[in-house]
Design a protein around this motif. Structure first.
Motif, PDB file in Angstrom:
ATOM      1  N   ALA A 122       0.823  -1.217   0.000  1.00 52.42           N
ATOM      2  CA  ALA A 122       0.000   0.000   0.000  1.00 52.42           C
ATOM      3  C   ALA A 122       0.858   1.269   0.000  1.00 52.42           C
ATOM      4  O   ALA A 122       0.431   2.309  -0.531  1.00 52.42           O
ATOM      5  N   ALA A 125       1.449   2.102  -3.527  1.00 54.57           N
ATOM      6  CA  ALA A 125       0.224   2.626  -4.145  1.00 54.57           C
ATOM      7  C   ALA A 125       0.041   4.100  -3.772  1.00 54.57           C
ATOM      8  O   ALA A 125      -0.284   4.927  -4.634  1.00 54.57           O
ATOM      9  N   LEU A 146       1.155  -3.009  -6.781  1.00 53.94           N
ATOM     10  CA  LEU A 146      -0.151  -2.354  -6.880  1.00 53.94           C
ATOM     11  C   LEU A 146      -1.278  -3.380  -6.840  1.00 53.94           C
ATOM     12  O   LEU A 146      -2.313  -3.154  -6.200  1.00 53.94           O
ATOM     13  N   SER A 150      -4.124  -3.613  -3.909  1.00 48.23           N
ATOM     14  CA  SER A 150      -5.560  -3.602  -4.171  1.00 48.23           C
ATOM     15  C   SER A 150      -6.226  -4.851  -3.611  1.00 48.23           C
ATOM     16  O   SER A 150      -7.334  -4.779  -3.080  1.00 48.23           O
ATOM     17  N   GLU A 151      -5.546  -5.999  -3.660  1.00 45.85           N
ATOM     18  CA  GLU A 151      -6.099  -7.229  -3.073  1.00 45.85           C
ATOM     19  C   GLU A 151      -6.202  -7.106  -1.554  1.00 45.85           C
ATOM     20  O   GLU A 151      -7.192  -7.529  -0.963  1.00 45.85           O
ATOM     21  N   THR A 153      -6.577  -4.317   0.123  1.00 45.34           N
ATOM     22  CA  THR A 153      -7.673  -3.386   0.390  1.00 45.34           C
ATOM     23  C   THR A 153      -9.019  -4.094   0.250  1.00 45.34           C
ATOM     24  O   THR A 153      -9.909  -3.904   1.085  1.00 45.34           O
ATOM     25  N   GLU A 154      -9.150  -4.906  -0.781  1.00 49.75           N
ATOM     26  CA  GLU A 154     -10.404  -5.655  -0.987  1.00 49.75           C
ATOM     27  C   GLU A 154     -10.678  -6.603   0.179  1.00 49.75           C
ATOM     28  O   GLU A 154     -11.806  -6.713   0.646  1.00 49.75           O
TER      29      GLU A 154
END
Length: 158
Positions: A122, A125, A146, A150-151, A153-154
């Motif tokens: 992160a 990112a 990245l 994102s994974e 965060t999901e």
């Protein structure tokens, strides 16, 4: 005929040179007298700053020398000064000072800076948001970070 820069804000090249002189001065002040070489490795994102400083004396010893206060701030500004729209900015920089005062600096815009210990994906990112890059300038290692960010965060939002 000579030309002069208009007064006001310095150009990015001028500011780079000023920052480099400031950084060099801090390193010279931190090093013991009679040093042979100063080797500084800086790794940065907007969230993490890491500086590793090694000073070599003529007898080959390397006394412990702490990075000077203000060093991270100067390098943080250097990231901003060297930001290129679409291209981004550097992730790591190596600054070498050979006695008496020869300063060389190189910037890594493309390769994984290999933080030790590793930093969360992160952080990369967030760095990309602050220093955007066009798709063509996102290296594979950064693209993987990245995806990982994102994974993560999901998963946290699930």
């Amino acid at each position: 005929m000579s030309t002069t820069q208009p007064s006001g804000r310095p150009t990015s090249e001028q500011r780079h040179d000023e920052l480099l002189q400031h950084i060099g001065g801090m390193l010279l002040d931190a090093a013991p007298d009679g040093f042979r070489r100063i080797d500084l490795l800086v790794r940065m994102t907007v969230a993490v700053q890491d500086a590793t400083l090694k000073v070599y004396l003529p007898d080959g010893t390397t006394p412990e020398v702490m990075p000077p206060d203000g060093l991270n701030a100067a390098f943080g500004e250097m990231r901003q000064v060297l930001f290129q729209p679409g291209r981004g900015t550097w992730f790591s920089a190596r600054c070498v000072v050979n006695a008496p005062v020869q300063i060389d600096i190189t910037y890594n815009f493309d390769h994984d800076p290999r933080f030790d210990p590793p930093v969360p994906a992160a952080d990369f990112a967030r760095d990309l948001q602050a220093f955007p890059r066009d798709e063509a300038f996102i290296p594979d290692w950064l693209r993987a970070k990245l995806v990982e960010a994102s994974e993560t965060t999901e998963e946290q939002n699930a």
